[in-house]
Design a protein around this motif. Sequence first.
Motif, short mmCIF file in Angstrom:
data_model
loop_
_atom_site.label_atom_id
_atom_site.label_comp_id
_atom_site.label_asym_id
_atom_site.label_seq_id
_atom_site.Cartn_x
_atom_site.Cartn_y
_atom_site.Cartn_z
N TRP A 54 0.81 -1.21 0.00
CA TRP A 54 0.00 0.00 0.00
C TRP A 54 0.85 1.26 0.00
CZ3 TRP A 54 -4.80 -0.26 -1.39
CH2 TRP A 54 -5.53 -1.42 -1.16
N THR A 55 1.95 1.24 0.71
CA THR A 55 2.78 2.45 0.80
C THR A 55 3.29 2.86 -0.57
OG1 THR A 55 3.47 1.81 3.01
CG2 THR A 55 4.79 3.51 1.92
N ASN A 60 3.22 6.51 -5.07
CA ASN A 60 3.20 6.76 -6.52
C ASN A 60 1.98 7.57 -6.94
OD1 ASN A 60 5.65 5.57 -7.04
ND2 ASN A 60 4.79 3.56 -7.39
N ILE A 61 0.81 7.27 -6.37
CA ILE A 61 -0.39 8.03 -6.71
C ILE A 61 -0.26 9.47 -6.23
CG2 ILE A 61 -2.85 8.27 -6.21
CD1 ILE A 61 -2.96 5.15 -6.14
N THR A 62 0.19 9.66 -5.01
CA THR A 62 0.35 11.01 -4.46
C THR A 62 1.38 11.80 -5.26
OG1 THR A 62 -0.23 10.20 -2.27
CG2 THR A 62 0.94 12.31 -2.38
N GLY A 63 2.51 11.18 -5.53
CA GLY A 63 3.55 11.86 -6.30
C GLY A 63 3.07 12.26 -7.69
N CYS A 64 2.30 11.40 -8.32
CA CYS A 64 1.78 11.72 -9.65
C CYS A 64 0.75 12.84 -9.59
CB CYS A 64 1.20 10.47 -10.31
SG CYS A 64 2.50 9.35 -10.85
N ALA A 65 -0.08 12.87 -8.54
CA ALA A 65 -1.02 13.98 -8.37
C ALA A 65 -0.26 15.29 -8.20
CB ALA A 65 -1.93 13.71 -7.18
N PHE A 96 10.80 10.61 -5.40
CA PHE A 96 9.71 10.20 -4.51
C PHE A 96 8.89 9.05 -5.13
CE2 PHE A 96 5.35 10.94 -2.74
CZ PHE A 96 5.65 10.61 -1.43
N THR A 97 8.46 9.23 -6.38
CA THR A 97 7.75 8.15 -7.05
C THR A 97 8.78 7.10 -7.47
OG1 THR A 97 7.90 9.29 -9.18
CG2 THR A 97 5.92 9.67 -7.88
N THR A 98 8.34 5.87 -7.62
CA THR A 98 9.34 4.83 -7.81
C THR A 98 8.83 3.66 -8.63
OG1 THR A 98 10.64 3.17 -6.66
CG2 THR A 98 8.73 3.98 -5.48
N PHE A 99 9.40 3.50 -9.82
CA PHE A 99 9.07 2.33 -10.63
C PHE A 99 9.83 1.11 -10.12
CE2 PHE A 99 9.77 -0.58 -14.13
CZ PHE A 99 8.46 -0.82 -14.52
N SER A 100 11.04 1.31 -9.63
CA SER A 100 11.84 0.16 -9.20
C SER A 100 11.20 -0.54 -8.01
CB SER A 100 13.27 0.59 -8.87
OG SER A 100 13.27 1.57 -7.86
N THR A 101 10.72 0.21 -7.03
CA THR A 101 10.07 -0.43 -5.88
C THR A 101 8.77 -1.08 -6.30
OG1 THR A 101 11.10 1.19 -4.42
CG2 THR A 101 9.25 -0.04 -3.52
N ALA A 129 -2.00 6.02 -11.14
CA ALA A 129 -1.04 7.12 -11.25
C ALA A 129 -1.41 8.05 -12.40
CB ALA A 129 0.37 6.56 -11.45
N LEU A 130 -1.77 7.50 -13.53
CA LEU A 130 -2.20 8.33 -14.67
C LEU A 130 -3.48 9.08 -14.34
CD1 LEU A 130 -1.41 5.91 -17.62
CD2 LEU A 130 -0.27 8.08 -17.10
N ALA A 131 -4.42 8.42 -13.69
CA ALA A 131 -5.66 9.09 -13.29
C ALA A 131 -5.37 10.22 -12.31
CB ALA A 131 -6.63 8.07 -12.68
N ALA A 132 -4.42 10.01 -11.41
CA ALA A 132 -4.06 11.05 -10.44
C ALA A 132 -3.46 12.26 -11.13
CB ALA A 132 -3.09 10.49 -9.39
N VAL A 133 -2.58 12.05 -12.09
CA VAL A 133 -2.00 13.17 -12.84
C VAL A 133 -3.12 13.93 -13.55
CG1 VAL A 133 -0.54 13.82 -14.80
CG2 VAL A 133 0.26 12.11 -13.19
#
Length: 149
Positions: A54-55, A60-65, A96-101, A129-133
């Motif tokens: 969840w984290t 990722n959602i928050t960072g994209c927003a 902050f956002t992370t594809f690797s994690t 993430a896209l929806a958040a952006v």
Amino acid sequence: MAPPLPPAQAHRAHPVLRAHASVVAVVAVGGGAGAAARHAASLWWPTPADGFPWTTLWVNITGCAVIGVFMVIITGARAAHPLVRPFFGTGVLGGFTTFSTYAVDGRNLFGGGSGGPALVYLVVTPLAALAAVWAAASAARSVLKRRQS
């Protein structure tokens, strides 16, 4: 290790490196700050070894927003110093956002026998993430239009 550049090529490379040194520096500093914030989130809200990540999803959602709001502000509302976008957009939010994690979390879910949750996670993360952006950028544009009227 690659051989050194011939003097003629090395001489031409230096101005390019010098011209981008400040951008590289602010991206590095911002990336370190963003990665530290992401790590702090994982310490504050740890994911159990066999739990759903969840984290990482919410980071990722928050960072994209925030990226959505930031890009609207930086491109349409205010003139900013040329290093603000690389520092905050690429550095802080990129760290902050992370594809690797996200990828490791998906692999861990699969490896732990949680194929269904892994697939949900791997599909939901980029869609959310896209929806958040999109939602954040749309909301920011709407607020700016109302303030400018």
